[in-house]
Structures are given as C-alpha cells and as structure tokens.
Motif scaffolding. Structure first.
Motif, PDB file in Angstrom:
ATOM      1  N   SER A   1       0.820  -1.198   0.000  1.00  0.00           N
ATOM      2  CA  SER A   1       0.000   0.000   0.000  1.00  0.00           C
ATOM      3  C   SER A   1       0.860   1.256   0.000  1.00  0.00           C
ATOM      4  O   SER A   1       1.918   1.294   0.612  1.00  0.00           O
ATOM      5  N   LYS A   2       0.397   2.267  -0.693  1.00  0.00           N
ATOM      6  CA  LYS A   2       1.156   3.516  -0.771  1.00  0.00           C
ATOM      7  C   LYS A   2       0.742   4.486   0.317  1.00  0.00           C
ATOM      8  O   LYS A   2       1.538   5.319   0.740  1.00  0.00           O
ATOM      9  N   SER A   3      -0.512   4.417   0.765  1.00  0.00           N
ATOM     10  CA  SER A   3      -0.904   5.415   1.770  1.00  0.00           C
ATOM     11  C   SER A   3      -0.855   4.848   3.172  1.00  0.00           C
ATOM     12  O   SER A   3      -0.883   3.642   3.398  1.00  0.00           O
ATOM     13  N   GLY A   4      -0.769   5.765   4.116  1.00  0.00           N
ATOM     14  CA  GLY A   4      -0.698   5.362   5.515  1.00  0.00           C
ATOM     15  C   GLY A   4       0.704   5.554   6.053  1.00  0.00           C
ATOM     16  O   GLY A   4       1.688   5.365   5.358  1.00  0.00           O
ATOM     17  N   VAL A   5       0.768   5.944   7.330  1.00  0.00           N
ATOM     18  CA  VAL A   5       2.055   6.118   7.981  1.00  0.00           C
ATOM     19  C   VAL A   5       2.587   4.726   8.359  1.00  0.00           C
ATOM     20  O   VAL A   5       1.811   3.813   8.648  1.00  0.00           O
ATOM     21  N   ALA A   6       3.896   4.557   8.337  1.00  0.00           N
ATOM     22  CA  ALA A   6       4.493   3.270   8.725  1.00  0.00           C
ATOM     23  C   ALA A   6       4.264   3.037  10.218  1.00  0.00           C
ATOM     24  O   ALA A   6       4.292   3.995  10.998  1.00  0.00           O
ATOM     25  N   PRO A   7       4.028   1.778  10.625  1.00  0.00           N
ATOM     26  CA  PRO A   7       3.738   1.499  12.040  1.00  0.00           C
ATOM     27  C   PRO A   7       4.772   2.098  12.994  1.00  0.00           C
ATOM     28  O   PRO A   7       4.410   2.635  14.050  1.00  0.00           O
ATOM     29  N   GLU A   8       6.049   2.069  12.610  1.00  0.00           N
ATOM     30  CA  GLU A   8       7.078   2.561  13.534  1.00  0.00           C
ATOM     31  C   GLU A   8       7.093   4.093  13.628  1.00  0.00           C
ATOM     32  O   GLU A   8       7.777   4.654  14.479  1.00  0.00           O
ATOM     33  N   GLU A   9       6.333   4.756  12.758  1.00  0.00           N
ATOM     34  CA  GLU A   9       6.294   6.226  12.797  1.00  0.00           C
ATOM     35  C   GLU A   9       5.006   6.782  13.394  1.00  0.00           C
ATOM     36  O   GLU A   9       4.829   7.997  13.507  1.00  0.00           O
ATOM     37  N   VAL A  10       4.085   5.878  13.768  1.00  0.00           N
ATOM     38  CA  VAL A  10       2.778   6.324  14.252  1.00  0.00           C
ATOM     39  C   VAL A  10       2.892   7.114  15.549  1.00  0.00           C
ATOM     40  O   VAL A  10       2.258   8.162  15.707  1.00  0.00           O
ATOM     41  N   ALA A  11       3.697   6.631  16.476  1.00  0.00           N
ATOM     42  CA  ALA A  11       3.747   7.265  17.803  1.00  0.00           C
ATOM     43  C   ALA A  11       4.198   8.724  17.709  1.00  0.00           C
ATOM     44  O   ALA A  11       3.599   9.605  18.324  1.00  0.00           O
ATOM     45  N   ALA A  12       5.228   8.972  16.899  1.00  0.00           N
ATOM     46  CA  ALA A  12       5.732  10.347  16.770  1.00  0.00           C
ATOM     47  C   ALA A  12       4.678  11.245  16.131  1.00  0.00           C
ATOM     48  O   ALA A  12       4.425  12.366  16.593  1.00  0.00           O
ATOM     49  N   LEU A  13       4.032  10.731  15.060  1.00  0.00           N
ATOM     50  CA  LEU A  13       3.009  11.536  14.386  1.00  0.00           C
ATOM     51  C   LEU A  13       1.832  11.808  15.325  1.00  0.00           C
ATOM     52  O   LEU A  13       1.323  12.932  15.403  1.00  0.00           O
ATOM     53  N   ALA A  14       1.417  10.774  16.059  1.00  0.00           N
ATOM     54  CA  ALA A  14       0.256  10.925  16.951  1.00  0.00           C
ATOM     55  C   ALA A  14       0.521  11.984  18.022  1.00  0.00           C
ATOM     56  O   ALA A  14      -0.353  12.803  18.309  1.00  0.00           O
ATOM     57  N   SER A  15       1.725  12.000  18.589  1.00  0.00           N
ATOM     58  CA  SER A  15       1.946  12.965  19.669  1.00  0.00           C
ATOM     59  C   SER A  15       1.996  14.391  19.124  1.00  0.00           C
ATOM     60  O   SER A  15       1.557  15.324  19.782  1.00  0.00           O
ATOM     61  N   GLN A  16       2.473  14.549  17.894  1.00  0.00           N
ATOM     62  CA  GLN A  16       2.452  15.878  17.258  1.00  0.00           C
ATOM     63  C   GLN A  16       1.020  16.326  16.951  1.00  0.00           C
ATOM     64  O   GLN A  16       0.622  17.451  17.236  1.00  0.00           O
ATOM     65  N   VAL A  17       0.248  15.413  16.345  1.00  0.00           N
ATOM     66  CA  VAL A  17      -1.115  15.755  15.915  1.00  0.00           C
ATOM     67  C   VAL A  17      -2.013  16.027  17.126  1.00  0.00           C
ATOM     68  O   VAL A  17      -2.866  16.918  17.093  1.00  0.00           O
ATOM     69  N   ALA A  18      -1.789  15.273  18.202  1.00  0.00           N
ATOM     70  CA  ALA A  18      -2.636  15.428  19.396  1.00  0.00           C
ATOM     71  C   ALA A  18      -2.523  16.821  20.000  1.00  0.00           C
ATOM     72  O   ALA A  18      -3.410  17.258  20.724  1.00  0.00           O
ATOM     73  N   ARG A  19      -1.452  17.536  19.705  1.00  0.00           N
ATOM     74  CA  ARG A  19      -1.259  18.878  20.268  1.00  0.00           C
ATOM     75  C   ARG A  19      -1.930  19.982  19.451  1.00  0.00           C
ATOM     76  O   ARG A  19      -1.960  21.134  19.877  1.00  0.00           O
ATOM     77  N   LEU A  20      -2.444  19.650  18.286  1.00  0.00           N
ATOM     78  CA  LEU A  20      -3.030  20.687  17.437  1.00  0.00           C
ATOM     79  C   LEU A  20      -4.411  21.102  17.952  1.00  0.00           C
ATOM     80  O   LEU A  20      -5.210  20.248  18.330  1.00  0.00           O
ATOM     81  N   PRO A  21      -4.703  22.393  17.947  1.00  0.00           N
ATOM     82  CA  PRO A  21      -6.041  22.840  18.352  1.00  0.00           C
ATOM     83  C   PRO A  21      -7.051  22.554  17.236  1.00  0.00           C
ATOM     84  O   PRO A  21      -6.667  22.349  16.092  1.00  0.00           O
ATOM     85  N   LYS A  22      -8.296  22.533  17.587  1.00  0.00           N
ATOM     86  CA  LYS A  22      -9.414  22.382  16.641  1.00  0.00           C
ATOM     87  C   LYS A  22      -9.483  21.028  15.941  1.00  0.00           C
ATOM     88  O   LYS A  22     -10.208  20.834  14.974  1.00  0.00           O
ATOM     89  N   LEU A  23      -8.672  20.094  16.450  1.00  0.00           N
ATOM     90  CA  LEU A  23      -8.768  18.708  15.989  1.00  0.00           C
ATOM     91  C   LEU A  23      -8.898  17.869  17.236  1.00  0.00           C
ATOM     92  O   LEU A  23      -8.353  18.212  18.274  1.00  0.00           O
ATOM     93  N   ARG A  24      -9.581  16.729  17.113  1.00  0.00           N
ATOM     94  CA  ARG A  24      -9.502  15.754  18.200  1.00  0.00           C
ATOM     95  C   ARG A  24      -9.018  14.436  17.633  1.00  0.00           C
ATOM     96  O   ARG A  24      -9.713  13.807  16.841  1.00  0.00           O
ATOM     97  N   LEU A  25      -7.811  14.056  18.015  1.00  0.00           N
ATOM     98  CA  LEU A  25      -7.265  12.782  17.553  1.00  0.00           C
ATOM     99  C   LEU A  25      -8.003  11.653  18.274  1.00  0.00           C
ATOM    100  O   LEU A  25      -7.981  11.567  19.495  1.00  0.00           O
ATOM    101  N   ARG A  26      -8.683  10.798  17.505  1.00  0.00           N
ATOM    102  CA  ARG A  26      -9.518   9.743  18.090  1.00  0.00           C
ATOM    103  C   ARG A  26      -8.897   8.361  18.026  1.00  0.00           C
ATOM    104  O   ARG A  26      -9.210   7.511  18.853  1.00  0.00           O
ATOM    105  N   GLY A  27      -8.057   8.093  16.989  1.00  0.00           N
ATOM    106  CA  GLY A  27      -7.497   6.749  16.911  1.00  0.00           C
ATOM    107  C   GLY A  27      -6.843   6.463  15.580  1.00  0.00           C
ATOM    108  O   GLY A  27      -6.303   7.364  14.936  1.00  0.00           O
TER     109      GLY A  27
END
Ligand SMILES: *Cc1c(COP(=O)(O)O)cnc(C)c1O
Length: 234
Positions: free
Chosen positions: A135-161
């Motif tokens: 598959s071409k889309s999607g973050v690699a499993p080993e990169e999810v944690a870093a992306l999630a912690s960055q995204v979780a800090r953004l206002p006006k979004l709610r990271l759900r899963g």
C-alpha cells in the motif's frame, strides 16, 4: 423494503452477531455507510432507515452530495476516508465531521488551521499502513507514535485513533492478523498517555474479523449499497 434498507438491516445484524461472538456490547461498534459512487438519493434512503454516519472517498463528489443533502445536515455525520491532498484541506475542514485518512503532519496542521471556529473540533484518525509495500498510503507502524503525539497537540482537531485498509485476505485468520496489529498500535499510544478510543477497520468482506479484533468503526460500502460501477481507485 428496498434493497438498501434490507442491506442495512442485514449489516446491522452482522455487526450484532460479531459483537456477541467477541463478547462485546453491540453499541461498541459504529456502522459507517460508505456511499462513494452512489448518489444523494441512496444516502437519503439510508438516512430515512436510521443511518447517520456516511463515508466518502473523493472530496469533490462528497461536497456535491453534502450540498444536495443540506436539509439533513444535522442528522448526518460526514467522514472522509479517502486520500487527502493539501490543496483540498480547506473545504474538508469546512464540510466534514471526521477525517480517517491523515498520514502526514502537514495535512493535520492545515486541517487544524482551517477548521472554522463555529464548528466543533474535527475528529481525526491516523491511517496506518499495516500491509507494508502493498500500500502507498498510511504512515508506517514505527512512525505512528511520533506523528500521533504531534497531531494530538493541534487545536481544533480531536485525535480519536487509528485507521487501516489491509490487503484483502480470504480466510478469517488472515483477515484478523492486520487488525490485531492496528489494535496493538492503539494500545501502545494509549499507554503513552493519549486518550484514544477509535479503531476504524473492517469493510464488507472482513467486518467480522475486524470486530473480533476490536474495531469501533466498520466502513461498509458494497454490503449496503451494492457493487460499484467502477473500481474505487478509478
Ligand atoms: C470503499 C471503501 C470502503 C468500503 O468497502 P466495501 O468493501 O465496499 O465495504 C471502506 N474503506 C475505504 C477506505 C474505502 O475506500
């Protein structure tokens, strides 16, 4: 009963049976009706039969449908489940309730900046590539944690899963394997302190396997609306 109404009922029964088999309460799993390539009338019919959440892949097609169904807006929840390019983030931030397919920080950042103040936070899932090179889309499993912690800090979004589209597999056990991987990733993020509650996984062919592995949103198109006239990727 029409085909759509009957199919919806049958799909709800499949979800209920899969929940029962997994020892999970039926209300754990939300049915997302994937209406891509089908018209506003099909959505209207499903809505009249009690369906609220609808998934779309193509931004322009979805915007046309959302406009055609403006009279029902407060009874509908619109989820983008297809690829999102940065030149489309503004209209998506303005029109959708959920985006399942975020796999880059830049896209999340734009969605956050462009989410209008009068709307509730945009609900977000990160798409994970659980099938490796297939598959071409999607973050690699080993990169999810870093992306999630960055995204979780953004206002006006709610990271759900997390969300995934595994390679199709014929038997139940092979269908379960990638869903188990996604669930394990979600648990890791939860252990790191992120308040996440959503696993968007399972389509018409592997709904049961996804529910067995903890899906909280199943994305069902064909089993509700019938076969699509052309491949989804066309
Ligand atoms: C089309 C699509 C679905 C629905 O697939 P069916 O096999 O028709 O149920 C679910 N998720 C995504 C991301 C899709 O593109």
């Amino acid at each position: 009963m029409t085909g759509i109404v009957q199919n919806l009922q049958h799909t709800r029964e499949r979800i209920a049976a899969a929940c029962a088999a997994a020892g999970r309460p039926g209300q754990d799993v939300t049915l997302l009706a994937v209406s891509k390539t089908f018209g506003a009338d099909a959505v209207r019919e499903a809505q009249a039969a009690g369906q609220r959440a609808f998934g779309e892949n193509y931004v322009q097609e979805a915007l046309d449908k959302i406009a055609a169904l403006a009279d029902l807006r407060s009874d509908l929840e619109w989820h983008l489940i297809g690829p999102l390019q940065s030149n489309k983030t503004r209209v998506v931030a303005e029109s959708f309730d959920w985006v399942h397919s975020v796999d880059r920080f830049k896209i999340a950042e734009r969605l956050s900046a462009q989410r209008p103040d009068h709307l509730p936070p945009l609900q977000l899932c990160l798409q994970v590539n659980v099938s490796g090179e297939a598959s071409k889309s999607g973050v690699a499993p080993e990169e999810v944690a870093a992306l999630a912690s960055q995204v979780a800090r953004l206002p006006k979004l709610r990271l759900r899963g997390l969300m995934s589209i595994p390679e199709p597999a014929a038997d139940f056990e092979s269908q379960r394997a990638p869903h188990r991987v996604l669930h394990a990733l979600l648990r890791e993020l939860q252990q790191q302190g992120l308040a996440l509650d959503t696993l968007s996984m399972g389509m018409s062919a592997d709904l049961e396997a996804a529910v067995a592995e903890g899906a909280t949103i199943v994305r069902i198109g064909t089993a509700i609306f019938g076969g699509r006239p052309r491949p989804a990727s066309a």
